[in-house]
Design a protein around this motif. Structure first.
Motif, PDB file in Angstrom:
ATOM      1  N   LYS A  70      14.365  10.661  73.768  1.00  0.00           N
ATOM      2  CA  LYS A  70      14.610   9.215  73.868  1.00  0.00           C
ATOM      3  C   LYS A  70      16.081   8.896  73.616  1.00  0.00           C
ATOM      4  O   LYS A  70      16.605   7.880  74.094  1.00  0.00           O
ATOM      5  CB  LYS A  70      13.725   8.468  72.865  1.00  0.00           C
ATOM      6  CG  LYS A  70      12.228   8.597  73.129  1.00  0.00           C
ATOM      7  CD  LYS A  70      11.422   7.795  72.123  1.00  0.00           C
ATOM      8  CE  LYS A  70       9.919   7.970  72.305  1.00  0.00           C
ATOM      9  NZ  LYS A  70       9.462   7.518  73.632  1.00  0.00           N
ATOM     10  N   LEU A  92       2.725  18.095  77.135  1.00  0.00           N
ATOM     11  CA  LEU A  92       3.812  17.151  76.851  1.00  0.00           C
ATOM     12  C   LEU A  92       5.086  17.532  77.594  1.00  0.00           C
ATOM     13  O   LEU A  92       5.752  16.668  78.181  1.00  0.00           O
ATOM     14  CB  LEU A  92       4.073  17.115  75.343  1.00  0.00           C
ATOM     15  CG  LEU A  92       2.951  16.529  74.486  1.00  0.00           C
ATOM     16  CD1 LEU A  92       3.267  16.725  73.004  1.00  0.00           C
ATOM     17  CD2 LEU A  92       2.737  15.061  74.797  1.00  0.00           C
ATOM     18  N   VAL A 138      15.241  17.712  74.763  1.00  0.00           N
ATOM     19  CA  VAL A 138      14.104  18.623  74.928  1.00  0.00           C
ATOM     20  C   VAL A 138      14.501  20.034  74.509  1.00  0.00           C
ATOM     21  O   VAL A 138      13.801  20.686  73.714  1.00  0.00           O
ATOM     22  CB  VAL A 138      13.616  18.633  76.396  1.00  0.00           C
ATOM     23  CG1 VAL A 138      12.515  19.680  76.579  1.00  0.00           C
ATOM     24  CG2 VAL A 138      13.113  17.250  76.801  1.00  0.00           C
ATOM     25  N   ASP A 175       9.111  13.409  84.236  1.00  0.00           N
ATOM     26  CA  ASP A 175       9.733  12.081  84.204  1.00  0.00           C
ATOM     27  C   ASP A 175      11.256  12.177  84.241  1.00  0.00           C
ATOM     28  O   ASP A 175      11.928  11.303  84.803  1.00  0.00           O
ATOM     29  CB  ASP A 175       9.306  11.338  82.931  1.00  0.00           C
ATOM     30  CG  ASP A 175       7.826  10.954  82.957  1.00  0.00           C
ATOM     31  OD1 ASP A 175       7.246  10.905  84.065  1.00  0.00           O
ATOM     32  OD2 ASP A 175       7.252  10.727  81.877  1.00  0.00           O
ATOM     33  N   ASN A 205       4.965  16.815  81.370  1.00  0.00           N
ATOM     34  CA  ASN A 205       5.033  15.384  81.674  1.00  0.00           C
ATOM     35  C   ASN A 205       6.401  14.801  81.344  1.00  0.00           C
ATOM     36  O   ASN A 205       6.943  13.996  82.117  1.00  0.00           O
ATOM     37  CB  ASN A 205       3.927  14.631  80.911  1.00  0.00           C
ATOM     38  CG  ASN A 205       2.570  14.772  81.580  1.00  0.00           C
ATOM     39  OD1 ASN A 205       2.277  14.102  82.567  1.00  0.00           O
ATOM     40  ND2 ASN A 205       1.741  15.658  81.048  1.00  0.00           N
ATOM     41  N   ILE A 206       6.978  15.192  80.204  1.00  0.00           N
ATOM     42  CA  ILE A 206       8.313  14.698  79.845  1.00  0.00           C
ATOM     43  C   ILE A 206       9.348  15.165  80.869  1.00  0.00           C
ATOM     44  O   ILE A 206      10.189  14.380  81.329  1.00  0.00           O
ATOM     45  CB  ILE A 206       8.697  15.182  78.431  1.00  0.00           C
ATOM     46  CG1 ILE A 206       7.846  14.480  77.377  1.00  0.00           C
ATOM     47  CG2 ILE A 206      10.182  14.934  78.161  1.00  0.00           C
ATOM     48  CD1 ILE A 206       7.980  15.066  75.987  1.00  0.00           C
ATOM     49  N   LEU A 251       9.079  14.521  71.229  1.00  0.00           N
ATOM     50  CA  LEU A 251       8.694  13.128  71.449  1.00  0.00           C
ATOM     51  C   LEU A 251       9.812  12.163  71.040  1.00  0.00           C
ATOM     52  O   LEU A 251       9.883  11.044  71.556  1.00  0.00           O
ATOM     53  CB  LEU A 251       7.417  12.807  70.658  1.00  0.00           C
ATOM     54  CG  LEU A 251       6.132  13.486  71.141  1.00  0.00           C
ATOM     55  CD1 LEU A 251       4.984  13.190  70.194  1.00  0.00           C
ATOM     56  CD2 LEU A 251       5.787  13.045  72.561  1.00  0.00           C
TER      57      LEU A 251
END
Length: 463
Positions: free
Chosen positions: A423, A260, A430, A267, A263-264, A419
């Motif tokens: 956002k 995770l 993070v 991005d 990938n986070i 997760l």
């Protein structure tokens, strides 16, 4: 230092005993952590920042498979410690034999699967763009050595369960020295690049395995196996699986976390943020070595005395271990808060002949690592309670609470946080997830440990 035997776990003063167990464990973990740290410094300076990111992609995959050996080792070692405490040597031998068979079956099976699905596994763990090719090279070669690593990690925990921490320490030092020497030869002298880094790692696994194989064949080990001990017994396999499942589940969650995070962060900042996280990840392995050492030293003491029903000694070992671990965690915290930029610079090459892309990536990593590192380690002083508390339930053979508490930090708190928070807060979301998860997991662990001590660790068996 006097020779330490299994019986000494039930008789020597707890403070002195914990130092005897924890000091070799800490040194061993330190050397292994230095291995990862210096290996990353070598790779970063001799190959480049992309190579560090590539290794960070591969680590969770190989670590998960290797964690099978650790899981089987820790699960079985809990049984062995309690069996030796209860003077049941035959059960200890049968458990060790079953550990060997299970390690062989599990690691080879998963290595085959890992090789079959290599091209789909690497991108899922963040091996995208320029990272994919070097990650694949490293992944395939290192995977060949994972069964050997699994045996080495399993055997190391059994050595500690026998009350032989100095031999366990040596077993952790050997692969580190071997890897660093082979890194220098394969990468710097022979210019083998990522292949050299991978073969150095695999060769270090083999060196560790050979030493552990020698130990169990020598007079230093009390566990002398016969052919009858290799027959799998349902009751023992079930107990190994339930207790070892705690360790395996923890590593599975770690691997999911890497998946995770990579990938986070890709991005949010492409290869640059993955390289930042790779450096912080190395420090998570390295900086906390004394805390993990105290935890490893605590396990056989708590397990042996729990098996012998010396509950007052179990309580004392819990309190002493938390105190020692909290002190060293606080010292680690102070160092990381003061020197994050200097630590980051160690991983980065100042070679002017690097490509413009590599130079730009190095500058980005140097400028963007200090603040995240401070956030990640912000709650370090409180983690002692969480680690020792979860370890107690594992040492006592209580698989369900051990599993829940071990998974609490990353599984129940950290993964949902990373997760959700990015956002709303982007990259900052993070990094702040780390200390929030640490504090929440510590509160939960403290509650359950306090209840256990007051309700279960009351009556002590009389001699």
């Amino acid at each position: 230092m006097a020779k330490l035997t299994a019986e000494a776990l039930g008789t020597e003063p707890i403070g002195k005993l914990l130092i005897k167990q924890a000091l070799p464990a800490s040194i061993g973990i330190l050397v292994m952590s230095l291995n990862v740290l210096i290996d990353s410094i070598f790779v970063g300076n001799w190959i480049g920042s992309i190579a560090i990111a590539a290794i960070n992609v591969v680590l969770p995959v190989s670590f998960f498979i290797a964690a099978l050996g650790m899981a089987i080792g820790i699960g079985g070692s809990s049984i062995i410690s309690r069996a030796l405490g209860a003077n049941d040597k035959e059960k200890a031998l049968q458990t060790f034999g079953n550990q060997i068979v299970l390690t062989l079956l599990c690691t080879i099976s998963l290595v085959v699967l890992g090789l079959v699905f290599v091209d789909s596994i690497i991108p899922k763990f963040g091996g995208k763009g320029d990272i994919f090719d070097p990650a694949k090279i490293y992944y395939i070669i290192v995977l060949y050595g994972v069964p050997i690593l699994g045996f080495a990690m399993m055997g190391n925990t059994v050595i500690r369960a026998e009350g032989k921490p100095k031999f366990a320490m040596i077993a952790m030092i050997i692969p580190t020295l071997g890897n660093l020497i082979m890194d220098y030869v394969f990468i710097n002298l022979m210019d083998m690049g990522m292949q050299g880094a991978a073969w150095a790692t695999t060769g270090s696994y083999l060196a560790c395995f050979l030493y552990i194989f020698w130990f169990f064949g020598s007079k230093n080990s009390e566990l002398k196996l016969g052919f009858r001990h290799f027959g799998l017994q349902k009751e023992i396999v079930s107990e190994i699986a339930s207790l070892g499942g705690v360790t395996l589940a923890r590593q599975a969650v770690v691997s999911i976390t890497y998946l995770l995070m990579n990938n986070i962060l890709f991005d949010l900042g492409q290869e640059g943020l993955i390289a930042v996280y790779a450096i912080i990840g190395r420090m998570l392995m390295f900086a906390l070595f004394p805390v993990f050492g105290v935890t490893q030293g605590f396990l056989p003491i708590a397990g042996y005395n729990y098996g012998a029903q010396h509950y007052s000694r179990v309580r004392e070992s819990i309190n002493t271990a938390i105190k020692y671990a909290a002190i060293v965690a606080t010292l680690v915290f102070i160092g990381l808060m003061i020197f994050p930029s200097e630590i980051t610079a160690l991983f980065l090459s100042d070679n002017p002949n690097l490509s413009p892309k590599e130079l730009a990536l190095n500058q980005y990593v140097l400028a963007h690592t200090a603040t995240p590192m401070r956030w990640v380690f912000a709650a370090t002083p409180v983690i002692a309670l969480q680690l020792i508390g979860a370890a107690y339930f594992q040492a006592a053979g209580k698989a369900k609470p051990a599993l829940l508490l071990t998974l609490s930090r990353q599984g129940f708190f950290f993964i949902p946080l990373i997760l959700i928070l990015p956002k709303f807060y982007g990259e900052l979301g993070v990094w702040v997830s780390f200390p929030i998860a640490d504090v929440l997991a510590t509160i939960v662990t403290g509650y359950f440990l306090n209840h256990e001590v007051k309700s279960k660790l009351i009556t002590t068996k009389t001699s």
